[in-house]
Structure formats: C-alpha cells, structure tokens
Design a protein around this motif. Sequence first.
Motif, PDB file in Angstrom:
ATOM      1  N   ARG A  56       1.955  -8.673   2.841  1.00  0.00           N
ATOM      2  CA  ARG A  56       2.731  -7.522   3.029  1.00  0.00           C
ATOM      3  C   ARG A  56       4.111  -7.758   2.815  1.00  0.00           C
ATOM      4  O   ARG A  56       5.042  -6.806   2.346  1.00  0.00           O
ATOM      5  CB  ARG A  56       2.546  -6.785   4.381  1.00  0.00           C
TER       6      ARG A  56
ATOM      7  N   ARG B 197     -10.725   1.265  20.577  1.00  0.00           N
ATOM      8  CA  ARG B 197     -11.193   1.547  19.302  1.00  0.00           C
ATOM      9  C   ARG B 197     -11.826   0.424  18.631  1.00  0.00           C
ATOM     10  O   ARG B 197     -10.986  -0.788  18.773  1.00  0.00           O
ATOM     11  CB  ARG B 197     -10.018   2.157  18.647  1.00  0.00           C
ATOM     12  N   VAL B 198     -12.644   0.611  17.736  1.00  0.00           N
ATOM     13  CA  VAL B 198     -13.056  -0.655  17.095  1.00  0.00           C
ATOM     14  C   VAL B 198     -12.068  -1.160  16.094  1.00  0.00           C
ATOM     15  O   VAL B 198     -11.749  -0.537  15.170  1.00  0.00           O
ATOM     16  CB  VAL B 198     -14.497  -0.338  16.453  1.00  0.00           C
TER      17      VAL B 198
ATOM     18  N   HIS C 158       0.944  -1.122  -0.002  1.00  0.00           N
ATOM     19  CA  HIS C 158      -0.111  -0.067  -0.028  1.00  0.00           C
ATOM     20  C   HIS C 158       1.042   1.269  -0.115  1.00  0.00           C
ATOM     21  O   HIS C 158       0.349   2.036   0.677  1.00  0.00           O
ATOM     22  CB  HIS C 158      -0.993  -0.108   1.376  1.00  0.00           C
TER      23      HIS C 158
ATOM     24  N   ILE D 210     -12.037  -0.636  11.984  1.00  0.00           N
ATOM     25  CA  ILE D 210     -12.761   0.784  11.526  1.00  0.00           C
ATOM     26  C   ILE D 210     -11.607   1.730  11.744  1.00  0.00           C
ATOM     27  O   ILE D 210     -10.872   1.951  12.492  1.00  0.00           O
ATOM     28  CB  ILE D 210     -13.771   0.994  12.574  1.00  0.00           C
ATOM     29  N   GLY D 211     -11.877   2.554  10.752  1.00  0.00           N
ATOM     30  CA  GLY D 211     -10.812   3.794  10.686  1.00  0.00           C
ATOM     31  C   GLY D 211      -9.618   3.877   9.902  1.00  0.00           C
ATOM     32  O   GLY D 211      -9.108   2.718   9.633  1.00  0.00           O
ATOM     33  N   HIS D 212      -9.089   5.024   9.204  1.00  0.00           N
ATOM     34  CA  HIS D 212      -8.287   4.827   8.566  1.00  0.00           C
ATOM     35  C   HIS D 212      -7.542   6.136   8.403  1.00  0.00           C
ATOM     36  O   HIS D 212      -8.050   7.243   8.561  1.00  0.00           O
ATOM     37  CB  HIS D 212      -8.476   4.404   6.881  1.00  0.00           C
ATOM     38  N   ARG D 213      -6.280   6.492   8.269  1.00  0.00           N
ATOM     39  CA  ARG D 213      -5.391   7.518   7.997  1.00  0.00           C
ATOM     40  C   ARG D 213      -5.682   8.526   6.898  1.00  0.00           C
ATOM     41  O   ARG D 213      -5.818   9.488   7.071  1.00  0.00           O
ATOM     42  CB  ARG D 213      -4.085   7.298   8.156  1.00  0.00           C
TER      43      ARG D 213
HETATM   44  N1  Q5B Z   1     -11.180   6.692  16.439  1.00  0.00           N
HETATM   45  C1  Q5B Z   1      -6.356   3.109  11.815  1.00  0.00           C
HETATM   46  O1  Q5B Z   1      -6.383   6.508  13.220  1.00  0.00           O
HETATM   47  C2  Q5B Z   1      -6.472   4.133  13.027  1.00  0.00           C
HETATM   48  C3  Q5B Z   1     -11.429   4.838  15.681  1.00  0.00           C
HETATM   49  C4  Q5B Z   1     -11.975   5.610  16.384  1.00  0.00           C
HETATM   50  C5  Q5B Z   1     -13.495   4.127  17.351  1.00  0.00           C
HETATM   51  C6  Q5B Z   1     -12.035   3.445  15.762  1.00  0.00           C
HETATM   52  C7  Q5B Z   1      -7.379   4.208  13.847  1.00  0.00           C
HETATM   53  C8  Q5B Z   1      -7.630   2.918  14.649  1.00  0.00           C
HETATM   54  C9  Q5B Z   1      -8.395   0.404  14.652  1.00  0.00           C
HETATM   55  C10 Q5B Z   1      -7.247  -0.293  14.293  1.00  0.00           C
HETATM   56  C11 Q5B Z   1      -7.363  -0.732  12.700  1.00  0.00           C
HETATM   57  C12 Q5B Z   1      -6.272  -1.099  10.671  1.00  0.00           C
HETATM   58  C13 Q5B Z   1      -5.108   4.149  13.965  1.00  0.00           C
HETATM   59  C14 Q5B Z   1      -6.099   0.098   9.683  1.00  0.00           C
HETATM   60  C15 Q5B Z   1      -4.149  -0.757   8.038  1.00  0.00           C
HETATM   61  C16 Q5B Z   1      -3.356  -1.104   6.633  1.00  0.00           C
HETATM   62  C17 Q5B Z   1      -3.137  -0.079   5.856  1.00  0.00           C
HETATM   63  C18 Q5B Z   1      -2.694   1.114   6.385  1.00  0.00           C
HETATM   64  C19 Q5B Z   1      -2.552   2.455   5.550  1.00  0.00           C
HETATM   65  C20 Q5B Z   1      -2.280  -0.783   4.622  1.00  0.00           C
HETATM   66  C21 Q5B Z   1      -6.508   5.474  12.071  1.00  0.00           C
HETATM   67  C22 Q5B Z   1      -9.294  10.353  15.640  1.00  0.00           C
HETATM   68  C23 Q5B Z   1     -10.559  10.193  16.304  1.00  0.00           C
HETATM   69  C24 Q5B Z   1     -10.459   9.845  17.632  1.00  0.00           C
HETATM   70  C25 Q5B Z   1     -10.687   8.314  18.003  1.00  0.00           C
HETATM   71  C26 Q5B Z   1     -11.571   8.042  16.877  1.00  0.00           C
HETATM   72  C27 Q5B Z   1     -10.399   6.412  15.404  1.00  0.00           C
HETATM   73  N2  Q5B Z   1     -10.459   5.160  14.830  1.00  0.00           N
HETATM   74  N3  Q5B Z   1     -13.007   5.535  17.220  1.00  0.00           N
HETATM   75  N4  Q5B Z   1     -13.033   3.193  16.676  1.00  0.00           N
HETATM   76  N5  Q5B Z   1     -11.514   2.207  15.272  1.00  0.00           N
HETATM   77  N6  Q5B Z   1      -8.264   2.053  13.954  1.00  0.00           N
HETATM   78  N7  Q5B Z   1      -6.249  -0.670  12.137  1.00  0.00           N
HETATM   79  O2  Q5B Z   1      -6.777   8.319  11.529  1.00  0.00           O
HETATM   80  O3  Q5B Z   1     -12.945  11.845  19.862  1.00  0.00           O
HETATM   81  O4  Q5B Z   1     -11.080  12.780  18.355  1.00  0.00           O
HETATM   82  O5  Q5B Z   1     -10.697  11.154  20.447  1.00  0.00           O
HETATM   83  O6  Q5B Z   1      -6.606   2.732  15.615  1.00  0.00           O
HETATM   84  O7  Q5B Z   1      -8.540  -1.135  12.099  1.00  0.00           O
HETATM   85  O8  Q5B Z   1      -3.333  -0.655   8.806  1.00  0.00           O
HETATM   86  O9  Q5B Z   1      -2.937   2.286   4.379  1.00  0.00           O
HETATM   87  O10 Q5B Z   1      -2.134   3.270   5.986  1.00  0.00           O
HETATM   88  O11 Q5B Z   1      -2.910  -1.073   3.736  1.00  0.00           O
HETATM   89  O12 Q5B Z   1      -1.195  -0.378   4.801  1.00  0.00           O
HETATM   90  O13 Q5B Z   1      -4.936   8.257  13.319  1.00  0.00           O
HETATM   91  O14 Q5B Z   1      -4.480   0.417   5.058  1.00  0.00           O
HETATM   92  O15 Q5B Z   1      -8.819   4.319  13.141  1.00  0.00           O
HETATM   93  O16 Q5B Z   1      -7.281   8.747  13.908  1.00  0.00           O
HETATM   94  O17 Q5B Z   1      -6.136   8.342  16.071  1.00  0.00           O
HETATM   95  O18 Q5B Z   1      -6.399  10.601  15.247  1.00  0.00           O
HETATM   96  O19 Q5B Z   1      -8.491   9.506  16.064  1.00  0.00           O
HETATM   97  O20 Q5B Z   1     -11.262   8.850  15.756  1.00  0.00           O
HETATM   98  O21 Q5B Z   1     -10.866   7.692  19.167  1.00  0.00           O
HETATM   99  O22 Q5B Z   1     -11.588  10.400  18.439  1.00  0.00           O
HETATM  100  P1  Q5B Z   1      -6.019   7.965  12.986  1.00  0.00           P
HETATM  101  P2  Q5B Z   1      -6.869   9.141  15.425  1.00  0.00           P
HETATM  102  P3  Q5B Z   1     -11.468  11.516  19.427  1.00  0.00           P
HETATM  103  S1  Q5B Z   1      -5.843  -0.410   8.095  1.00  0.00           S
END
Ligand code: Q5B
Length: 608
Positions: free
Chosen positions: A578, A482-483, A413, A486-489
């Motif tokens: 990967r 965190r679920v 990716h 769910i969620g993506h950068r």
């Molecule tokens: N919030 C992925 O976060 C990321 C929330 C959430 C409830 C959530 C985050 C996360 C769960 C783990 C996950 C797989 C860290 C991702 C991958 C492969 C990839 C990678 C690529 C590839 C992103 C902003 C606000 C905060 C949070 C809330 C965020 N996620 N609430 N459930 N899951 N996900 N990982 O963008 O109120 O402002 O404090 O940990 O599934 O890895 O392409 O890069 O192929 O290589 O950094 O696709 O979603 O968001 O941390 O700034 O949070 O959203 O609590 O709320 P971010 P943050 P608040 S696929």
Amino acid sequence: MATGQLFSRTTQALFYNYKQLPIQRMLDFDFLCGRETPSVAGIINPGAEGFQKLFFGQEEIAIPVHSTIEAACTAHPTADVFINFASFRSAAASSMAALKQPTIRVVAIIAEGVPVSDIKQLIAYAHSNNKVVIGPATVGGIQAGAFKIGDTAGTIDNIVQCKLYRPGSVGFVGKSGGMSNEMYNTIARVTDGIYEGIAIGGDVFPGSTLSDHILRFNNIPQIKMMVVLGELGGRDEYSLVEALKQGKVNKPVVAWVCGTCARLFKSEVQFGHAGAKSGAEMESAQGKNQALRDAGAIVPTSYEAFEAVIKETFDKLVEQGKITPVKEVMPPHIPEDLSSAIKSGKVRAPTHIISTISDDRGEEPCYAGVPMSSIVERGYGVGDVISLLWFKRSLPRYCTHFIEICIMLCADHGPCVSGAHNTIVTARAGKDLVSSLVSGLLTIGPRFGGAIDDAARYFKDAHDRGLTPYEFVEGMKKKGIRVPGIGHRIKRGDNRDKRVELLQRFARTHFPSVKYMEYAVQVETYTLSKANNLVLNVDGAIGSLFLDLLAGSGMFSKQEIDEIVEIGYLNGLFVLARSIGLIGHTFDQKRLKQPLYRHPWEDVLYTK
Ligand code: Q5B
C-alpha cells in the motif's frame, strides 16, 4: 617574511573543512606536548554549524563548527593560524578570505593543484600585509612541543620516535611533506631534535620560500643550526644562496638538494612535485648543491652522507658550548582509539546491535548472504528480496511470484479507502511525502489492511484444532471478536473481490496444497449465509494462502511457521504494497495542486 616565531604552545588555529583525522592528530599532538588548550579553536564547515566531538587526551571535547570564515574569526579572535583543507578548486578563494581577516596571521594551504595565478595573488597580498602563507601542496609544519599543522609528522608513533613532543635545537625547512617526516627522523637520531620544521610544498611558486624560513629561523634564539632539503627544479634555493652570500645567516646551514639522479635520464624528467622538473643546469640538483656549497652551506657529497654532516655540525656546536642538548622527557601515553585497539585484537568490546539479515561491510552489500551482484545477475525480483530479508532464505519461484502478486494486488484500492484518504488529506495540508505516506500507513490496522496476521492466526488455530466453520465463527461471536479476514465495506457475495479470486486461482495452480485457503472458503460460505457482506476479503485470502505457502513449500519447520505467525510478518505485505499507492496519491494531489481539505458541514451530524 621577517618575523621570528610563527607558533607557540598557546597558538590556536581555525580548521577549514571538517576532516576528522588531521584534527584529531593535532589534538593528540597537543596532549602529547602537555598543552593546556587544544590547538584547534574552531572548525569552518561551509553551510554547517554546531559542534564536533573529538578527543583531547582521554577527554571528549566539543569543538565549535562555524559556517563562515568571518563567523569563526569573530568567535575566536585569538586563533591566528588558518589551516586550509579545502580542495584545489576552492583553496585560493578561502585562503584569500582568511588572509583578509585581521585576526589571521598564518595560512597553511594543503591542496595540490591550486592555479599559479591565484597563488601569486595570495603571495602578493600576504607580503603586503605582513602575513605568512605555507603551501600550497604541503603537509604544513610543526613547532616541536608546541603546535602542529594537520597531518604533519604523521602518526603519533612517528612523532614520539622523532621526539617532536618537546623542542630541540634544529630548524628544518624542506619542500616535500613526505621527506620532512624522513628528515625529522634523521635529525632526531643525530641531534637533540627539531625546534621547528616547515614543508613549503612542491609547487613552482610556494607561499613562503626556503630562504624566508631560514631567515626567520636565524632570528629564533632557540634554533642553533638549520637543515635544508631542497629539490631540483625552480630557483628557490638561489634566494637562500643569496642570503648566505650576503651574510644574512649566521647559524650553520646544512643543506642537500635532492634529484641528482635526474642526470641519469636521457630526457627532461618531472618528479612528483609540480616544481620538481629537471631543466637548465642552474635548476639541477648538482648545480644548486654546488651553489649552496660555494655560498657557505655545509653540503654533503650525497644524500647518504647528509645524516653524518648534520651530526658533525650538531656535535661541533655542542663542543663549542653553543648547544646544551635538551633533557629527555617522557611524553604521556595517548589512549588508543577503541576501533584500532579492536582491529589489532588488543581489546574486545560488546556490540550493541545484532543483525542477521544483511551485511554492508564487504565489497558489496549482501541480503541474507546473497551479494547484490548475484541478485541482479540471477534476475531476482522483489519477491526474492523479500524472501531473503524477511524469511532469510531463497524461496521457490512460485512462492516469490505469489509474494509479488500480493504486492501488486494490494498496491492501491482507490482514493476512498482509509489509508489513501488520510494520505490525500495530509498531502493537501501541504505536508511532505514522508508525512503524507505515514499518515496513510498509520490507518493500517485490525479493520483496514492489517487483519492478515490475525486472519492467519485464527484460521490456523481453528483449522489445526479441527473446528468446523460453524464452531469457529460462533465461537468467535461468543468472544465478541469479528473474524479477521472476513467482511468488506463494499464487496458482497454477489460482487466478490477480484483480488481474492486472482490469488486463489494462482494458488490452486501452483501451490502443492491449499488446505488453509479451502478452510477459509468454508468459513466464508458459512458467514455469507449470515450476511451478504461477510465475504472472504483480501486480508483473509492472503492470510490463509500464506499459511499454505509456509506449510506446503517445505522450506519452513513447524516451529518456524508458528514463530512467523506469532511475530506477525504478514501485515508487512499490505504495508509494503500500500506504500506504493499512498506515495502515488501524494504525488497525485501535489501534481493537481489541491488546496487544503476541509470536510463539509453537511456531511457531519451535529447532535447533542
Ligand atoms: N460483521 C471490514 O465491516 C469490516 C464481521 C462480522 C463476523 C466479521 C468488517 C471487519 C474483519 C477485519 C478485516 C480487512 C470493518 C478488510 C481491507 C482492505 C481493503 C479495504 C477497502 C483495501 C467491514 C455489519 C455486521 C455486524 C458485524 C458483522 C462484520 N464483519 N461478523 N466477522 N469479520 N472485518 N478487515 O462493512 O449483527 O449487525 O452487529 O471488521 O478483515 O481493509 O477496500 O475498503 O484494499 O483497501 O463496516 O480492501 O467486516 O460492517 O461493521 O457494519 O458490521 O456484520 O458484527 O453484525 P462493515 P459492520 P451485527 S479488507
């Protein structure tokens, strides 16, 4: 070669080329004879150094390994026999190098097919430097109760049967290694056994000849009679005839030259040895037997009568008081190797590892019982191989196709994701492929790529308990989790992840049921109402769809599904996929000759 004894109970050898079995046989022989020191002082294994573990009786010993002949000779100055197990290609060069070492006195060359011109040079060098060459194309030789070269005399059972663990009164010299075993047996049956036995080898030009050894035996007081087994072809036996005629041998010589049957063939015959070729009359077995008889050797009328004349000669020497037959001794028992004891069913031993997914012991490796050839013939893909090795069963094609799509879609990716970034930095630091790969793989975890298992766990639990998306998400929030999935950068509600769409489309077309995926979509609808980046990501899509695969394929019991989810198989898909991309990034950086990466200062907030 006018020397007498070649070996003694303290003789030590250097063994060229590591061959576990013949070395172990030498050490077993040592133990059987009650030697105090092992007869192998060191091993020369070109390019390698260290130690090799072998048994000396019941004890394990470490024999030093040297990378060069010179180093071995310096380290073991009293080891004066060089046993050369080099191939025919390198036997001559290594033998010459050994002969040139002042500490080496005897060189035994095992290889067959060493070029004649090389052998002639070795013989010339050995003669002018008072050294002895045994072979090539030989098994070697043995001094009963004292020292044995390599595989001479075969198995321990044979050595015991031939009473070679203690000296007798007979000196034996022959050409063939195999026939020398036969003769040790024959001689043990009708005399008090062998004192020394040498197989000079079957080449046209042996390093030392039959007469060389007979003349040497004549000088060894313990040897009272000699047995010679020659063969047709060449003229080697005639030097013995000459020595007998000139009265240089004053002990009885019982001799037979094999190959009398050659006359039954209409044309010239080449037997097993290079030198065993029927040619002129002089080279025939009949001609040589007659010449030996005329020169005073005791020659029977046939090979069958050989044993009887050996016995007669020995008995006469006993009657004359020239031989006092040796007292019989009981050799110690050599502990049997665990592997052979297990094989023969004598002992059982607990195993240390259990494996249920593959087996490499048969003619071809099997994955979950499916042989490699079937995998290829049936046109299996990587999805089928994953099914066999991870799930221990062949899954339907739509399942293996889904696995392959996951692998393809997650292979890479871009360079900016955590894993690829680490790999790139590592490769640019000059590290190797494996280091660069694992440095990227080590970033896979709960936030990056390693959320598939947790996504499957939480979605399954919430779905199976009948929680609404609201109850599920808010429940997770309360717990501060965190679920997963769910969620993506970078992906958003208005910029969905294409991979997720592709996986969903495939599953909707091919899976019997997509209930878990539909539940994940409902969760996404709810999270997207909270924030635009809270999309169902690739981890969440694979996690939920794999639950559908497990439940809908009918190939797994409920218990098996629970176990797969609990153990956590599914992050393996991302790791595997990967790795392909991370390896690609490593090659890319190396190809581009990228320098050491240093993060720019401007990109760091320095603060107190
Ligand atoms: N919030 C992925 O976060 C990321 C929330 C959430 C409830 C959530 C985050 C996360 C769960 C783990 C996950 C797989 C860290 C991702 C991958 C492969 C990839 C990678 C690529 C590839 C992103 C902003 C606000 C905060 C949070 C809330 C965020 N996620 N609430 N459930 N899951 N996900 N990982 O963008 O109120 O402002 O404090 O940990 O599934 O890895 O392409 O890069 O192929 O290589 O950094 O696709 O979603 O968001 O941390 O700034 O949070 O959203 O609590 O709320 P971010 P943050 P608040 S696929």
